[in-house]
Design a protein around this motif. Structure first.
Motif, mmCIF file in Angstrom:
data_model
loop_
_atom_site.group_PDB
_atom_site.id
_atom_site.type_symbol
_atom_site.label_atom_id
_atom_site.label_comp_id
_atom_site.label_asym_id
_atom_site.label_seq_id
_atom_site.Cartn_x
_atom_site.Cartn_y
_atom_site.Cartn_z
ATOM 1 N N VAL A 1 -3.072 12.255 -0.248
ATOM 2 C CA VAL A 1 -3.646 10.917 -0.089
ATOM 3 C C VAL A 1 -2.650 10.035 0.667
ATOM 4 O O VAL A 1 -1.438 10.177 0.504
ATOM 5 C CB VAL A 1 -4.043 10.310 -1.467
ATOM 6 C CG1 VAL A 1 -2.858 10.209 -2.401
ATOM 7 C CG2 VAL A 1 -4.694 8.940 -1.308
ATOM 8 N N VAL A 2 -3.200 9.172 1.538
ATOM 9 C CA VAL A 2 -2.379 8.233 2.306
ATOM 10 C C VAL A 2 -2.657 6.822 1.794
ATOM 11 O O VAL A 2 -3.815 6.421 1.652
ATOM 12 C CB VAL A 2 -2.704 8.325 3.820
ATOM 13 C CG1 VAL A 2 -2.002 7.209 4.589
ATOM 14 C CG2 VAL A 2 -2.302 9.684 4.371
ATOM 15 N N LEU A 3 -1.578 6.080 1.475
ATOM 16 C CA LEU A 3 -1.745 4.682 1.090
ATOM 17 C C LEU A 3 -1.246 3.818 2.249
ATOM 18 O O LEU A 3 -0.079 3.892 2.634
ATOM 19 C CB LEU A 3 -0.949 4.375 -0.185
ATOM 20 C CG LEU A 3 -0.891 2.897 -0.589
ATOM 21 C CD1 LEU A 3 -2.275 2.338 -0.901
ATOM 22 C CD2 LEU A 3 0.038 2.706 -1.795
ATOM 23 N N LEU A 4 -2.137 3.014 2.811
ATOM 24 C CA LEU A 4 -1.746 2.122 3.891
ATOM 25 C C LEU A 4 -1.285 0.792 3.300
ATOM 26 O O LEU A 4 -2.072 0.045 2.736
ATOM 27 C CB LEU A 4 -2.916 1.897 4.855
ATOM 28 C CG LEU A 4 -3.455 3.153 5.562
ATOM 29 C CD1 LEU A 4 -4.638 2.782 6.456
ATOM 30 C CD2 LEU A 4 -2.355 3.829 6.377
ATOM 31 N N ALA A 5 -0.005 0.533 3.411
ATOM 32 C CA ALA A 5 0.563 -0.754 2.981
ATOM 33 C C ALA A 5 1.325 -1.282 4.186
ATOM 34 O O ALA A 5 2.491 -1.605 4.134
ATOM 35 C CB ALA A 5 1.481 -0.547 1.772
ATOM 36 N N GLU A 6 0.616 -1.298 5.326
ATOM 37 C CA GLU A 6 1.236 -1.458 6.635
ATOM 38 C C GLU A 6 1.368 -2.906 7.074
ATOM 39 O O GLU A 6 1.818 -3.181 8.182
ATOM 40 C CB GLU A 6 0.419 -0.677 7.669
ATOM 41 C CG GLU A 6 -1.053 -1.081 7.655
ATOM 42 C CD GLU A 6 -1.899 -0.309 8.662
ATOM 43 O OE1 GLU A 6 -1.337 0.233 9.604
ATOM 44 O OE2 GLU A 6 -3.127 -0.279 8.487
ATOM 45 N N GLY A 7 0.963 -3.852 6.207
ATOM 46 C CA GLY A 7 1.112 -5.247 6.566
ATOM 47 C C GLY A 7 -0.070 -5.792 7.341
ATOM 48 O O GLY A 7 -1.076 -5.113 7.542
ATOM 49 N N ALA A 8 0.090 -7.035 7.795
ATOM 50 C CA ALA A 8 -1.030 -7.799 8.341
ATOM 51 C C ALA A 8 -1.675 -7.166 9.572
ATOM 52 O O ALA A 8 -2.832 -7.430 9.856
ATOM 53 C CB ALA A 8 -0.574 -9.213 8.663
ATOM 54 N N SER A 9 -0.930 -6.345 10.305
ATOM 55 C CA SER A 9 -1.507 -5.760 11.508
ATOM 56 C C SER A 9 -2.711 -4.875 11.159
ATOM 57 O O SER A 9 -3.667 -4.807 11.913
ATOM 58 C CB SER A 9 -0.474 -4.908 12.234
ATOM 59 O OG SER A 9 -0.317 -3.673 11.569
#
Lengths: 102, 436
Positions: B161-169
Motif C-alpha cells: 500500500v502507498v500512503l500519499l502524504a506529499e503536501g499541497a501539490s
C-alpha cells in the motif's frame, strides 16, 4: 513600493537554494503570455519574482534558480500556462541548516 | 529487478507521513518513508504552533524531547487599522505548566526530529528522493491496484500500500485520478520571515518569562484588501512574521506578497516589536483552503491520501490534523494487513474515520464562511475600520456628556453600513478568524 531586486536588502541573502542544472519551470505556450495575458500576474504574485517580462524578446523570462517552491505559480496563472514540477530529489530550496548560511 | 519491496511506502516525511511511518513501524510493518528534501522539513515554511493534545496522542510527552521554541501562554487577535489596533486576547499562566496547551515551533527543525522517531521505530527514511509516479499491478480483468512508486532516478519501490502524504501539490494524488484540478480560489498564499532577536529582548517586548511565548493574529491592515491574515509569534531567539491570503485575490488585486510583508513590517505597531531584529529566513507556500468540496477521493486500491494532499486543513489547524489523518491511515493499513487485503474494500475504513472526526465537522462548517467571504471580500476590512474608529472615539477624552459620546459612536458604526450586514460580517468573521 520597494522592488527587492533593487533594494539593498534582498531575501536572497538568507535563502539557501541548490539549483538543478535544468529548469523545473516552463511556460507552456509563450504566445499566450504575449497575446492573451494582459496583467501577467505571475510577475507579481510569485514571492521571489521568478517570472519577469522581458521587453526585448517579448516573453516571460523564467529565473528558476530563484524558486522557493511555494507552488503558487501553476495555480495562479489565469491561463494555466505554467508547467511546474518538483526539482529533483535533494535540489531546490533548503530551509534546514539555516545556520550554515551565516 | 533488485528493487525493494515494503509493506508500506509513504511519500512525504511531514507530520502526516512521519506519524503513519512511526505507528506502522511500531506495528512491525516494513515502511519506506520518502522525502524529496535534504532532510524532513527542508521544504517546509510552517511556523506557528504545535498543539499539545493531538500531538501527544501520537508521541506522549513529546515536549520533553522535541525541538520546540516556546510555550504559548498569550493569544491575541488584533483588528488593525493604520495607526491603531483593537485587541482581544488571553494570557493563561496555567498554559506554562504540564501538560501545556501549545508550543511555537519551526517545522524545519521539528520535522527531522519527528521523522527520526519513525526511524528509531524501524522505518526506512530515504531523503533527497522524489517519487514521480505510481506503479500498478493487475488484480482481475479490469481492475488494477497501486503496487508502489517510481522514483526520479528510475528506480521502483514496491509496496502493498502507498500512503500519499506529499503536501499541497498533491501531484501523485492527481496522477492517481483521486482529485481534479485545484482552483486559485481554493488556495491561500503566505509569505513569512524569521527575524533573529535575543531571547531577553523578546521576553521584555512581549512581557514574557523565559520559555514563555506569545502569538498574535491580525486582521485588516496587514493584508491590504485581500481576504487573509497576518500574524506574529515568538520563537526562542527569533520572531516570525507572516502574511497572506487567497491566491485569486492576490492576483486580481495586483498584490506582491513580498511587498505585502514589507508594508506589514513597517506598520508603526509592528515596527516597534521587531526593531533591531535581523531577518534570517524568508519562506513561502500555498495552503489548501478549499474546504469540504475540494477534498479528494481519500482511498483506492492500494493507496491512501493524508495531510495537505487530502486538503486536511481547518482554519489555522493543519499540522495536527495532518498527524491525525496519518494516525487514521496507519490504523486502516494495520487492519488491511491483518485481513491481507489492501484493496479499496478494506481501505475505505480510512474515509469513515476521517469523516467521523471532529476536524471534518469544522471543515464542513467552514463552507458557509468561505462562501460569505467570496461574496463580501470587504467584510474584515469594514469591521476593522468600524472597530478602530469607534475605539478612537471611545478612548478620546472630550468635553461632552458620555451619553452624547456613545450615541455618536453608535451612529457612526450603524451609519457605515446596514446594521444587519455589520452583524453578519461579525458572525462570519468570528467563525473564520478562529483560534490563533
Amino acid at each position: 513600493m520597494s522592488n527587492f531586486l533593487k533594494a539593498e536588502e534582498s531575501p536572497f541573502d538568507y535563502i539557501k537554494i541548490k539549483p538543478d542544472d535544468e529548469s523545473h519551470i516552463d511556460i507552456k505556450n509563450r504566445k499566450t503570455c504575449l497575446k492573451a495575458c494582459e496583467n501577467k500576474p505571475c510577475t507579481y504574485y510569485c514571492p521571489t519574482r521568478v517570472f519577469a517580462w522581458d521587453e526585448e524578446s517579448n516573453q516571460i523570462k523564467v529565473s528558476y534558480t530563484r524558486c522557493i517552491e511555494c507552488l503558487a505559480c501553476p495555480y495562479g496563472c489565469p491561463h494555466n500556462n505554467i508547467e511546474w514540477h518538483f526539482p529533483k530529489g535533494g535540489y531546490g530550496v533548503n530551509y534546514s541548516d539555516q545556520e550554515d548560511l551565516s | 529487478m533488485g528493487n525493494d519491496r515494503y509493506n508500506v511506502v509513504i511519500v512525504g516525511a511531514g507530520p502526516a507521513g512521519s506519524t503513519a511511518a512511526l505507528l506502522l513501524a511500531q506495528n512491525n510493518l516494513s515502511v519506506a518513508l520518502i522525502e524529496r528534501g535534504k532532510k524532513p522539513g527542508s521544504k517546509n515554511m510552517f511556523g506557528g504552533s504545535i498543539y499539545r493534545k493531538p500531538t501527544a496522542k501520537i508521541i506522549p510527552g513529546f515536549w520533553k524531547e522535541a525541538p520546540l521554541e516556546r510555550t504559548i501562554i498569550t493569544d491575541e487577535l488584533w483588528l488593525m487599522d493604520r495607526t491603531s489596533a483593537v485587541k482581544a486576547g488571553f494570557t493563561g499562566l496555567k498554559f506554562n505548566e504540564e501538560p501545556y496547551n501549545k508550543f511555537s515551533a519551526i517545522r524545519s527543525k521539528f520535522d527531522p526530529w519527528f521523522a527520526n522517531q519513525a526511524v528509531k521505530a524501524g522505518a526506512k527514511l530515504m531523503t533527497e528522493t522524489l517519487a514521480v509516479d505510481l506503479v500498478y499491478e493487475k488484480i482481475g480483468l479490469l481492475k488494477k491496484k497501486v503496487d508502489g512508486v517510481k522514483l526520479d532516478n528510475g528506480e521502483v519501490i514496491y509496496a502493498d500500500v502507498v500512503l500519499l502524504a506529499e503536501g499541497a501539490s498533491a501531484n501523485l494524488t492527481q496522477k492517481a485520478g483521486l482529485r481534479g484540478s485545484i482552483e486559485a480560489s481554493s488556495l491561500t498564499l503566505y509569505v513569512k520571515e524569521e527575524l533573529a532577536l535575543p531571547a531577553k529582548k523578546i521576553e521584555s517586548r512581549f512581557n514574557l518569562e523565559p520559555g514563555e511565548g506569545s502569538n498574535i493574529g491580525m486582521i485588516g491592515y496587514p493584508t491590504a484588501s485581500v481576504v487573509g491574515k497576518g500574524g506574529l509569534w515568538t520563537n526562542q531567539d527569533s520572531i516570525s512574521i507572516i502574511v497572506g491570503g487567497y491566491l485569486n485575490q492576490i492576483n486580481s488585486k495586483g498584490v506582491s506578497p513580498y511587498q505585502l510583508l514589507t508594508r506589514f513590517k513597517e506598520h508603526p505597531l509592528i515596527k516597534r516589536l521587531i526593531s533591531d531584529a535581523k531577518p534570517i529566513a524568508y519562506k513561502s507556500h500555498i495552503i489548501p483552503k478549499g474546504g469540504y468540496e475540494s477534498i479528494p477521493t481519500l482511498y483506492d486500491d492500494g493507496i491512501l491520501v493524508a495531510g495537505d494532499a487530502a486538503m486536511m486543513v481547518s482554519g489555522r489547524r493543519g499540522t495536527d490534523i495532518a498527524m491525525l489523518s496519518g494516525l487514521y491511515a496507519a490504523e486502516t493499513i494495520a487492519q488491511a494487513r491483518a485481513a491481507q487485503d489492501y484493496t479499496a474494500k478494506v481501505l475505505k475504513g480510512y474515509k469513515k474515520r476521517i469523516m467521523d472526526s471532529f476536524f471534518m465537522k469544522s471543515i464542513k462548517k467552514s463552507k458557509n464562511s468561505k462562501q460569505y467571504y467570496k461574496e463580501h471580500p470587504d467584510a474584515d476590512f469594514l469591521l476593522t475600520k468600524a472597530a478602530n474608529d469607534a475605539a478612537y472615539r471611545f478612548f478620546t477624552v472630550g468635553i461632552e456628556a458620555s451619553e452624547t459620546k456613545m450615541k455618536k459612536i453608535k451612529d457612526e458604526i450603524f451609519g457605515m453600513q446596514p446594521t444587519k450586514k455589520t452583524l453578519t460580517d461579525l458572525y462570519y468573521g468570528i467563525q473564520d478568524w478562529g483560534i490563533f
